[in-house]
Design a protein around this motif. Structure first.
Motif, PDB file in Angstrom:
ATOM      1  N   GLU A   1     -60.563  -9.109 115.493  1.00  0.00           N
ATOM      2  CA  GLU A   1     -59.296  -9.612 114.945  1.00  0.00           C
ATOM      3  C   GLU A   1     -59.239  -9.488 113.435  1.00  0.00           C
ATOM      4  OE1 GLU A   1     -59.234 -13.557 116.372  1.00  0.00           O
ATOM      5  OE2 GLU A   1     -58.987 -12.932 118.461  1.00  0.00           O
ATOM      6  N   GLY A   2     -60.375  -9.668 112.804  1.00  0.00           N
ATOM      7  CA  GLY A   2     -60.366  -9.703 111.343  1.00  0.00           C
ATOM      8  C   GLY A   2     -60.393  -8.336 110.675  1.00  0.00           C
ATOM      9  N   SER A   3     -60.363  -7.257 111.450  1.00  0.00           N
ATOM     10  CA  SER A   3     -60.458  -5.927 110.834  1.00  0.00           C
ATOM     11  C   SER A   3     -59.296  -5.693 109.878  1.00  0.00           C
ATOM     12  CB  SER A   3     -60.420  -4.842 111.907  1.00  0.00           C
ATOM     13  OG  SER A   3     -61.589  -4.862 112.651  1.00  0.00           O
ATOM     14  N   SER A   4     -59.623  -5.187 108.696  1.00  0.00           N
ATOM     15  CA  SER A   4     -58.568  -4.953 107.725  1.00  0.00           C
ATOM     16  C   SER A   4     -57.802  -3.689 108.113  1.00  0.00           C
ATOM     17  CB  SER A   4     -59.170  -4.803 106.330  1.00  0.00           C
ATOM     18  OG  SER A   4     -60.012  -3.680 106.301  1.00  0.00           O
ATOM     19  N   PRO A   5     -56.514  -3.602 107.727  1.00  0.00           N
ATOM     20  CA  PRO A   5     -55.709  -2.419 108.091  1.00  0.00           C
ATOM     21  C   PRO A   5     -56.301  -1.115 107.576  1.00  0.00           C
ATOM     22  CG  PRO A   5     -54.519  -3.935 106.614  1.00  0.00           C
ATOM     23  CD  PRO A   5     -55.736  -4.629 107.062  1.00  0.00           C
TER      24      PRO A   5
END
Lengths: 217, 516
Positions: B280-284
């Motif tokens: 979920e926390g993956s950056s764009p």
């Protein structure tokens, strides 16, 4: 061994020029002293990193230090305990919050106390006995001396037979006493002369005579 | 000082024991560090301590997992004690552990861990109870219970070996490790704990899980500390997004492989891709340029990721020994640079890459004037950063032998030298700190008492001018001295923490290089 023939005064077996010193240049003197205990700092070290992470770790470390220091696991030396007892609390003694059932029984305190007291007692009584004995002997010896001198004095002059007999009896008694005392002392093994000499035969075969039957040559 | 000398590492351990547990424990520890397995009754004679003191010290060290014992082979009723070196050294890393746990989970887990570190060994209920006591406001043991489960699940805490069934019959209890249940938390009764907390009790009495004892799992923390180093390396090498990706991949690797092996099992491209998508926390930026970042990482010379095959879009492993060799090289490079300057570094690096070099070659390739090159070479040689290998040519016994003197870098040996120097530095910093604190103990105590007094009076609402009058009972000179000691103390602590970072890298390198 190329340099040996040149003989330039230095006691080295190679050509000094190999080390990068030109002809006639001063060669560093050999060092004969140990290096200094606090050598001079040649290069200043880099400054320490100070960011949020390390700041936090530093604060945590300090916190942990004080906590550990105040916990009962921090054992104080006897002197420190005395100081604390004097200043704050005379009945100061920390209970160790340790899981005793998971440790060898020999570490438990109750047993430690018992053992310690018993040992102390035995040691003390033993010492007292030994200290007392010589005193007694001295006292008796003195008595004996007095008796003897009295006896002599009485021999010279006119004397009372009864008294002499009495004192002789006493003398014998005292002598017996002394002998007994001395015998006791000897039994305790203080007479080194009788067992001091060791011809070395017993060396290394204290409790097993296994190699007795073996050839000696 | 003990009547024998210890190596630098042992001296550091001894200082740590002194620092945390007092002088008595330090002395007993020093003796055990020196002598290895020893029965109880040997220790008082050698250290000059009373037997009661030695017993206490041993009990404290066993409680804190610093000493282990086993029944002597000759006599089952006597225990032999030996020190666990690594665990003693880890005392230095406790603040790092706490910081790490705070970063990964949060404050309540940090408190749990801190309580466990303070207690050494304790049951889950006890740890939760004491933590709840510390966190007065949030008095909810069930939340702490969840936190405890998390710590156990991620293996940061581990069960101590269980007492054998016949343990109360034995003088020296046997401890049995249960492989399967190492990390299983037993059922806890939260109700009674909550009740006791409401009554403001300070001690937890009998509880259901009092037989299941927990301790900190140092091995897991070691792995995690190493991983932090690697993630930081990735982030510094490329950018923070690469660090993020690397963190994710490390997590996958950890799940699928044995933590002690020098290489991880292979992960395929698709598995990594899925994990990045699902996280979920993956950056764009990472989602968009995932392939490019992965490629940059595995093509980089630092070998943070090694590609071993093409199946499934590519197979990737982490080879700890190569990565830590690279990290150790970088560390040693910077040590040489700071100690001897950039020219020496050039020679050092050149020799390391070329393996074996002659003096002439070195100065030619490094392009340093002959005299300087020689000076630096000999300096490096003197401080054991370079080694000499002598090759003799000629087989005859009579003709003069032509010999080549080759310089080379024996990396494990240089690493060990640097490691020893680091331990020594660490020890010096500790001694200095101890010295400053004991020399000025009276003054520091006075200052601390004054501060607490002022604090409490301020709470009572005393007017400022009276407070100022009170605080004048210490002269300005004394105050400035106290401030100086405190800042010096902070500086030395910080230095110790950062020396430990270097030590961790070098230790890891030696550990993995000895495996392969």
């Amino acid at each position: 061994m190329a340099g040996r023939g040149r003989g330039r005064g230095q006691n080295v077996s190679f050509n000094i020029e190999q080390l990068g010193f030109g002809r006639g240049e001063a060669v560093p003197v050999s060092v004969t002293q140990p290096p200094p205990l606090f050598p001079t700092l040649e290069n200043r070290p880099l400054p320490l990193i100070k960011d949020v992470e390390y700041e936090y770790i530093l604060v945590t470390q300090k916190d942990l230090n004080t906590r550990m220091r105040n916990s009962s696991f921090h054992l104080n030396t006897a002197i420190e305990i005395q100081e604390i007892q004097q200043i704050h609390n005379p009945s100061y003694e920390k209970e160790l919050p340790v899981l005793w059932n998971r440790m060898p029984t020999e570490l438990k305190k109750s047993i430690a106390k018992k053992l310690g007291i018993e040992k102390l007692k035995t040691v003390k009584s033993g010492k007292k006995k030994k200290i007392e004995d010589p005193d007694k002997i001295f006292a008796k010896l003195e008595k004996k001396e007095i008796v003897e001198s009295e006896g002599e004095g009485m021999c010279d002059g006119k004397e009372d037979e009864d008294e002499k007999e009495k004192s002789d009896d006493e003398k014998v008694e005292v002598e017996d006493d002394i002998e007994e005392e001395i015998d006791e002392e000897m039994d305790e093994g203080t007479d080194y002369a009788s067992n001091y000499f060791d011809n070395g035969e017993g060396y290394l075969d204290e409790d097993d005579n296994l190699d007795e039957g073996e050839a000696q040559f | 000082m003990p009547p024998f000398t210890l190596g630098h590492f042992s001296q550091v351990c001894c200082q740590l024991l002194n620092h945390y547990f007092g002088e008595i424990v330090g002395q007993v520890g020093a003796y055990l560090l020196r002598r290895g397995h020893r029965p109880l009754f040997d220790i008082p004679c050698a250290t000059g301590l009373s037997i009661a003191e030695v017993k206490k010290a041993l009990a404290v060290m066993i409680q804190h997992n610093l000493v282990k014992f086993e029944a002597s082979e000759r006599n089952n009723n006597i225990a032999e004690y030996s020190i666990i070196h690594h665990n003693v050294y880890c005392l230095l890393r406790y603040p790092k552990y706490l910081y790490m746990i705070k970063r990964i989970y949060g404050t309540s887990e940090e408190i749990l861990l801190e309580i466990l570190l303070n207690l050494g060994q304790a049951s889950a209920s006890n740890v939760i109870f004491q933590s709840a006591n510390r966190l007065k406001e949030a008095n909810d043991p069930s939340a702490l219970h969840q936190s405890f489960l998390k710590l156990a699940q991620d293996n940061f805490i581990i069960r101590c070996p269980k007492l054998a069934d016949n343990a109360n019959m034995q003088k020296v209890p046997t401890l049995v490790v249960e492989e399967k249940e190492k990390f299983t938390v037993p059922h806890l009764e939260i109700g009674p704990i909550a009740k006791l907390l409401k009554e403001n009790a300070t001690q937890l009495g009998e509880h259901s899980d009092s037989e299941v004892i927990w301790r900190v799992n140092h091995e897991r923390f070691d792995v995690e500390l190493r991983n932090v180093i690697l993630v930081n390396a990735a982030a510094r090498r490329v950018d923070s997004t690469a660090g993020e990706l690397y963190h994710l991949i490390l997590k996958l690797w950890r799940e699928c492989s044995n933590p002690d092996s020098p290489t991880t099992n292979a992960l395929s491209f698709n598995v990594i891709k899925d994990a990045v998508r699902k996280n979920e926390g993956s950056s764009p930026v990472l989602l968009e340029h995932f392939e490019q970042y992965l490629r940059v990482l595995y093509e980089d010379t630092s070998s943070l990721i090694t590609k071993v095959g093409d199946a499934g879009g590519g197979q990737f492993i982490l080879n700890y020994s190569i990565v830590f060799e690279n990290l150790a090289c970088a560390t040693l490079d910077s040590i040489v640079l700071e100690r001897f300057g950039s020219k020496a570094l050039r020679l050092f690096r050149l020799t390391r890459i070329q393996k074996f070099m002659e003096q002439d070659q070195m100065q030619n390739i490094a392009m340093i004037p002959a005299k300087e090159a020689k000076m630096f070479t000999y300096k490096l040689l003197e401080h054991n950063f370079l080694q000499i290998k002598e090759l003799k040519k000629g087989t005859s016994n009579f003709a003069p032998v032509k010999s080549f003197i080759l310089f080379h870098v024996d990396l494990p040996q240089v690493a060990r030298t640097a490691l020893e120097a680091s331990y020594k530095g660490l020890f010096n910093a500790m001694v200095r700190q101890m010295h400053d604190l004991t020399d000025n103990k009276r003054l520091l105590d006075k200052h601390a008492r004054l501060e607490t007094l002022l604090e409490s009076l301020r709470g009572e609402g005393l007017p400022e001018d009276e407070l100022a009058y009170l605080s004048d009972s210490m002269t300005a000179a004394e105050k400035s001295l106290v401030a100086r000691i405190h800042s010096m103390n902070d500086h030395l602590t910080l230095g110790q923490t950062q020396a430990d970072d270097t030590i961790l890298i070098l230790e890891s390198y030696l550990k993995f290089s000895s495996m392969t």
